[in-house]
Motif scaffolding. Structure first.
Motif, short mmCIF file in Angstrom:
data_model
loop_
_atom_site.label_atom_id
_atom_site.label_comp_id
_atom_site.label_asym_id
_atom_site.label_seq_id
_atom_site.Cartn_x
_atom_site.Cartn_y
_atom_site.Cartn_z
N LEU A 47 2.16 9.88 -38.42
CA LEU A 47 1.97 10.52 -37.13
C LEU A 47 3.28 11.20 -36.75
CD1 LEU A 47 0.07 7.75 -35.12
CD2 LEU A 47 -0.87 9.89 -35.97
N SER A 48 3.29 12.52 -36.73
CA SER A 48 4.51 13.24 -36.40
C SER A 48 4.31 14.05 -35.13
CB SER A 48 4.92 14.17 -37.55
OG SER A 48 3.92 15.15 -37.76
N GLY A 49 5.39 14.36 -34.47
CA GLY A 49 5.33 15.15 -33.25
C GLY A 49 6.64 15.05 -32.49
N ALA A 50 6.76 15.86 -31.47
CA ALA A 50 7.99 15.90 -30.67
C ALA A 50 8.19 14.58 -29.92
CB ALA A 50 7.93 17.06 -29.69
N GLY A 51 9.41 14.32 -29.53
CA GLY A 51 9.68 13.16 -28.70
C GLY A 51 8.90 13.24 -27.40
N GLY A 52 8.23 12.14 -27.04
CA GLY A 52 7.44 12.11 -25.81
C GLY A 52 6.02 12.58 -25.97
N ILE A 53 5.61 12.88 -27.20
CA ILE A 53 4.25 13.40 -27.42
C ILE A 53 3.22 12.28 -27.47
CG2 ILE A 53 4.02 13.40 -29.95
CD1 ILE A 53 3.33 16.39 -27.65
N GLY A 54 3.67 11.02 -27.62
CA GLY A 54 2.74 9.88 -27.58
C GLY A 54 2.38 9.31 -28.93
N LYS A 55 3.32 9.36 -29.91
CA LYS A 55 3.02 8.88 -31.26
C LYS A 55 2.85 7.35 -31.28
CE LYS A 55 6.87 10.72 -32.69
NZ LYS A 55 7.26 11.40 -31.44
N THR A 56 3.84 6.63 -30.72
CA THR A 56 3.76 5.17 -30.70
C THR A 56 2.60 4.71 -29.84
OG1 THR A 56 6.17 5.11 -30.94
CG2 THR A 56 5.08 3.07 -30.25
N TRP A 57 2.40 5.37 -28.74
CA TRP A 57 1.28 5.12 -27.81
C TRP A 57 -0.04 5.12 -28.59
CZ3 TRP A 57 -1.49 9.13 -24.50
CH2 TRP A 57 -2.02 8.59 -23.34
N LEU A 58 -0.25 6.18 -29.38
CA LEU A 58 -1.48 6.32 -30.16
C LEU A 58 -1.55 5.27 -31.27
CD1 LEU A 58 -4.05 7.99 -30.90
CD2 LEU A 58 -2.58 9.36 -32.38
N ALA A 59 -0.43 5.07 -31.99
CA ALA A 59 -0.43 4.12 -33.11
C ALA A 59 -0.78 2.71 -32.64
CB ALA A 59 0.94 4.14 -33.79
N LEU A 60 -0.18 2.27 -31.54
CA LEU A 60 -0.45 0.91 -31.05
C LEU A 60 -1.87 0.77 -30.53
CD1 LEU A 60 2.90 0.00 -29.27
CD2 LEU A 60 2.03 -0.86 -31.45
N HIS A 61 -2.38 1.81 -29.87
CA HIS A 61 -3.75 1.75 -29.38
C HIS A 61 -4.72 1.62 -30.55
CE1 HIS A 61 -7.11 2.45 -26.64
NE2 HIS A 61 -7.58 3.31 -27.54
N TRP A 62 -4.50 2.44 -31.59
CA TRP A 62 -5.38 2.38 -32.76
C TRP A 62 -5.27 1.01 -33.42
CZ3 TRP A 62 -5.08 1.29 -37.89
CH2 TRP A 62 -6.17 1.65 -38.68
N ALA A 63 -4.04 0.51 -33.55
CA ALA A 63 -3.84 -0.77 -34.23
C ALA A 63 -4.57 -1.90 -33.52
CB ALA A 63 -2.34 -1.07 -34.32
N HIS A 64 -4.48 -1.96 -32.20
CA HIS A 64 -5.14 -3.04 -31.47
C HIS A 64 -6.66 -2.90 -31.49
CE1 HIS A 64 -1.89 -5.45 -29.75
NE2 HIS A 64 -1.17 -4.34 -29.72
N ARG A 65 -7.15 -1.67 -31.61
CA ARG A 65 -8.61 -1.49 -31.71
C ARG A 65 -9.14 -1.94 -33.06
NH1 ARG A 65 -10.51 4.44 -29.88
NH2 ARG A 65 -12.35 3.66 -30.97
N HIS A 66 -8.27 -2.04 -34.08
CA HIS A 66 -8.73 -2.34 -35.44
C HIS A 66 -8.07 -3.59 -36.00
CE1 HIS A 66 -10.89 1.50 -35.80
NE2 HIS A 66 -9.88 2.03 -35.12
N LEU A 67 -7.75 -4.56 -35.13
CA LEU A 67 -7.10 -5.78 -35.61
C LEU A 67 -7.96 -6.53 -36.62
CD1 LEU A 67 -5.50 -7.25 -32.34
CD2 LEU A 67 -4.33 -6.18 -34.28
N ASP A 68 -9.29 -6.44 -36.49
CA ASP A 68 -10.17 -7.18 -37.38
C ASP A 68 -10.06 -6.72 -38.83
OD1 ASP A 68 -11.31 -4.74 -36.34
OD2 ASP A 68 -13.15 -5.28 -37.39
#
Length: 950
Positions: free
Chosen positions: A299-320
């Motif tokens: 996941l690439s993008g400018a600082g503040g674009i929400g990369k970690t935000w998106l990665a953590l949201h996806w990760a918690h949705r797919h913990l199973d």
């Protein structure tokens, strides 16, 4: 039986018969719904998929019209429908009706458990659904993106099938097909590995070693990296004559089983990014499900674009999906400390998570990485590597066995990870307007947004879809509940990124952007800062080279490095863009880090290049127009004028907004000669594209510059052209004032040529007010003056103008004689636009002499020439009049076609009055035609046969 085919040309089949889906945009709507069949697609997302980020004015009703038409062609008996749902539309179709969904379902089954023969048969069935390039027949950024994703899905499936067939011992039969695939994907290491295995199975070890040697040399030359470990392992086995099938991993490590749970908490109030989440799931699904390797997404993008935000949201949705644990490492590639985490520290941190005792950790980094691969082998793990600096920091942390998923976030695009390790790149852009609004509403509450709707919209515009900026704004509003949103919007609009400074580096947009800026070398930082002062919303590589004073090749390399750093983006037209907030930061850096002399010199170079290229392009568009002498010297490097008429028009289309911005920049710097000369160079393009308000504004700026210069000749041109622009906008009083001043200036300098043009424009003013007799008087005066100056182009235009107003006065014989003389002069001097105007006038004369068939012929010839020179403005009026001629002949079907095309152009050019008239004409076709009435009203009549630029 119903089929919706997207894996090839977009089409709908009912019982094997192709159904007409209408225009390409309508087919795009069906494709956009079919790809998400069974799921609601919002109206905003549908419009984005059909038209891209910039919607036409009536996009929403047009979309509803497309959906209504599609509903009529979808057969009800097949249990297929487009249903309205809250927030959007849903396509319901029978199972297996959409080939893309059938393809994905077969791929999923083929990658699941079962006998290899059966899995191979399922994947073969999936690939047989392809009938060419996906989504053929529709265009646009969404279609291109989906085509790329589907192309990647197809390649992945082909590779999955190849793995199974290699395992079944069919390697020798795969050589020819893999040779073609290698040629198409020369840097894909998975394809290369399969090719080596097939050559080895065919007894062609020497050929396999040769191909590996060539591939390694190319990877080093183009990407600066060696082949990855899997390909190296295949090479070693072929080199030592070992069995070519990859060995099964040893899953026994003898260590206690630990299940790390290192993910930070999920982000609160996560909003939007639906498409990005779906894309992330899709790219991580395939290899993870098939068990063929590590699934890696970047996941690439400018600082503040929400990369970690998106990665953590996806990760918690797919913990199973990851029962063996989840690991998280902040690699600190970009941060306030300015020093990325050492690779050894990152590896040891992951080893610690598995309970490895410090005494058991090897000394050498490569041995530590090998131990990490052993510990992760055979496990279903998620590893989130956040804020990576580069590929070298990530590669030693990658697991080696199948079943693991790695999610990397970085401001760099990490091409080495993509090419060398099979990672899937996902570049994040800003969130959509609807998502941004939903995010702000979720944080502040619907009541606060409803209380200040205008201020909320201004805040959204200032943030430009940047999630960090939106979060900072929301946090400040919550921290200061008494602060009106309007005041917050005003502060942000004035200060840019600095207005989002809350004192915490982690939530200060300027600080976040500064971390990326600090990572640049000196040349990259200078390029970044100078891009901040470049006029216009985007820039070409050639213009960037001129701005920096560098040769084109080094300048392009610097642009690519900024693109990799997610500070600029490149579109499919090879133009480079900055987000508004990033641009504001770059502008601030330029003011601090570059002296004004350097900034001024850079801007002067760029504006000079744009002026000289625009002047050369204008000369190609209208060679009969007498040129002006430019005061700026011709650029020493990088000046490459367009090669011909079509290239000139295309260049203006690409650079128009930059040219208008360059004129404003030149005016602000006091470069007055350049300012009015840029307006002169834009005039023909503005007229041919119907950019009337732009033409008016550029000449307003030019007039002020000419007044400051106190140059009578420049003033005369500026006042006259501003008056002419007012005519196009139907402002006769304002036009008359400017033209009288222009005439006085021309008479003062005894400039007969400029006087002639001014009389032509005065004729136009009288014409749009209905005073055709006084209009003809000015036109006759202009004709005499042009004859005296020996200007055949002006004389031809004056003849046409005299003929036109004679026709308006009912003197058709005199009108025809003057217009025929104009046509002959234009043909003699190869002025195609002049020919078109004269032919239109002759069409008008024929129409009003009851020679309707002749009128049709004249209008058709004029139409062809207007299209040839790219004059869409006058093309619209000619289509309008051609429709009237057909209506006079009672050929209502052809009249309807021409009026519809005219209406579309009027709407695109924001000509509300003309569009309303065209709609009225279309609705009147049911009644008897008025055989004498042309399509143009008295006010609009001159818009085709009299408004001509010289």
């Amino acid at each position: 039986m119903l089929e919706i085919r997207l894996l090839g040309e977009v089409c709908l089949l009912v019982d094997g018969r192709v159904v007409d889906l209408g225009p390409a945009k309508q087919r795009c709507v069906l494709a956009a719904l079919a790809l998400d069949a069974g799921h609601v697609v919002s109206v905003d997302r549908l419009m984005q998929r059909v038209w891209g980020a910039q919607f036409p004015l009536r996009a929403r009703p047009t979309l509803l019209n497309y959906i209504s038409r599609l509903r009529k062609v979808l057969p009800a008996k097949e249990s297929v429908e487009i249903g309205r749902r809250p927030g959007g539309y849903l396509l319901r179709a029978p199972e297996g009706a959409v080939d893309v969904l059938r393809f994905r379902e077969l791929c999923e089954r083929g990658r699941g458990p079962g006998l290899d023969d059966h899995r191979a048969d399922l994947l073969t069935q999936a690939l047989r659904l392809w009938r060419g390039e996906a989504l053929t027949g529709i265009s646009g950024s969404w279609a291109e993106g989906e085509r790329d994703r589907l192309r990647l899905d197809r390649l992945t499936t082909e590779c999955d099938l190849t793995d199974i067939l290699l395992g079944l011992g069919q390697g020798e039969s795969l050589v020819a097909g893999l040779a073609a695939r290698v040629a198409e994907h020369p840097l894909d290491e998975r394809v290369a590995g399969q090719y080596l295995l097939s050559l080895g199975a065919a007894g062609r070890a020497a050929d396999a070693l040769d191909h590996y040697r060539l591939l390694r040399a190319r990877l080093v030359a183009e990407l600066g990296t060696d082949p990855g470990p899997p390909l190296q392992a295949i090479h070693r086995r072929i080199l030592t004559a070992e069995p070519v099938s990859p060995p099964r991993p040893d899953r026994s490590t003898g260590r206690p089983v630990l299940r790390p749970r290192q993910l930070p908490a999920p982000p609160p109030l996560f909003t939007g990014r639906t498409h990005d989440l779906e894309s992330l799931t899709a790219v991580l699904d395939s290899p993870a499900r098939a068990g063929t390797g590590v699934a890696i997404a970047v996941l690439s993008g400018a600082g503040g674009i929400g990369k970690t935000w998106l990665a953590l949201h996806w990760a918690h949705r797919h913990l199973d999906r990851f029962p063996d644990g989840q690991l998280f490492v902040d690699l600190r590639g970009f941060g306030p400390a300015g020093r990325p985490m050492p690779i050894g520290a990152a590896v040891r941190g992951l080893l610690d998570a598995f309970g490895v005792a410090p005494s058991d950790v090897p000394v050498e980094l490569h041995a530590q990485s090998a131990l990490l691969r052993s510990l992760t082998a055979g496990k279903r793990l998620l590893i989130v590597l956040d804020n990576a600096a580069d590929t070298q920091q990530v590669a030693p942390l990658l697991p080696g066995g199948p079943g693991c998923t790695v999610l990397v976030t970085s401001r760099q695009r990490l091409p080495g990870l993509v090419a060398g390790h099979g990672a899937h790149p996902l570049a994040l852009d800003v969130i959509t307007d609807a998502e941004a609004r939903a995010l702000l509403t979720a944080r502040l509450g619907a009541e606060k947004i409803a209380a200040e709707p205008d201020a909320a919209e201004e805040l959204l515009a200032c943030c430009g879809g940047f999630p960090l900026a939106l979060s900072i704004v929301a946090g400040r509003a919550l921290a200061h509940p008494g602060l009106p949103l309007a005041q917050l919007a005003a502060e942000l609009s004035e200060a840019g990124p600095a207005g989002l400074d809350e004192g915490d580096p982690a939530t200060d947009l300027s600080a976040v952007l500064s971390w990326s800026y600090r990572a640049l070398d000196e040349d990259q930082a200078r390029m970044f800062a100078l891009l901040g002062i470049a006029p216009g919303p985007d820039i070409s590589a050639a213009a960037a080279a001129c701005l920096t004073g560098l040769p084109r090749s080094p300048a392009r390399a610097l642009l690519r490095s900024l693109e990799q750093a997610s500070l600029v983006t490149r579109d499919r037209h090879d133009r480079f863009h900055m987000h508004d907030l990033v641009r504001r930061y770059a502008t601030d850096r330029a003011a601090v880090d570059l002296p004004d002399t350097e900034r001024s010199a850079a801007l002067r170079r760029l504006v000079g290049l744009l002026l000289h290229t625009a002047h050369a392009a204008e000369r190609l568009l209208y060679p009969q127009r007498p040129p002006i002498e430019l005061t700026d010297p011709e650029p020493e490097d990088g000046f490459h004028p367009p090669a011909g008429h079509a290239a000139a028009l295309a260049w203006f289309d690409r650079e128009h907004r930059c040219l208008v911005a360059a004129q404003r920049a030149a005016s602000a710097r006091g470069w007055d000669a350049t300012t009015w000369q840029l307006a002169w160079a834009l005039t023909t393009f503005h007229s041919r594209r119907g950019l009337l308000h732009d033409d008016y504004r550029t000449w307003q700026v030019a007039k002020a510059a000419a007044d400051r210069l106190d140059d009578t000749a420049a003033q005369a041109q500026a006042y006259r052209n501003l008056g002419r622009a007012c005519i196009w906008l139907n402002r006769p009083d304002e036009a008359l004032e400017h033209l009288r001043q222009a005439l006085a200036l021309a008479e003062r300098t005894h400039d007969d040529y400029e006087q002639a043009h001014t009389h032509r424009n005065l004729a136009q003013v009288r014409g749009i007010t209905g005073d055709h007799r006084r209009a003809r008087h000015h036109a006759v005066h202009a004709l005499h003056l042009f004859r005296g100056t020996g200007n055949p182009a002006g004389e031809a235009d004056a003849h046409n103008q005299v003929g036109w107003y004679s026709a308006r006065l009912g003197e058709q014989d005199a009108a025809r004689a003057h217009c025929e003389e104009a046509l002959a002069l234009h043909q003699r001097h190869h002025d195609r636009e002049g020919e078109a105007v004269a032919l239109h006038s002759l069409g008008y004369v024929a129409h009003h002499s009851d020679r309707f068939a002749d009128a049709v012929n004249y209008y058709q010839l004029a139409l062809l020439l207007f299209r040839a020179v790219g004059n869409t403005y006058l093309e619209a009026g000619t289509l309008d009049d051609l429709g009237s001629a057909y209506a006079a002949l009672s050929d209502h079907e052809r009249a309807r076609v021409k009026w519809r095309r005219a209406l579309a152009l009027y709407q695109a050019q924001h000509r509300a009055g003309d569009a309303a008239r065209a709609r009225q004409q279309l609705s009147s076709l049911a009644g008897p035609p008025d055989r004498r009435a042309g399509s143009l009203s008295v006010t609009a009549a001159g818009k085709t046969s009299d408004l001509r630029i010289l």
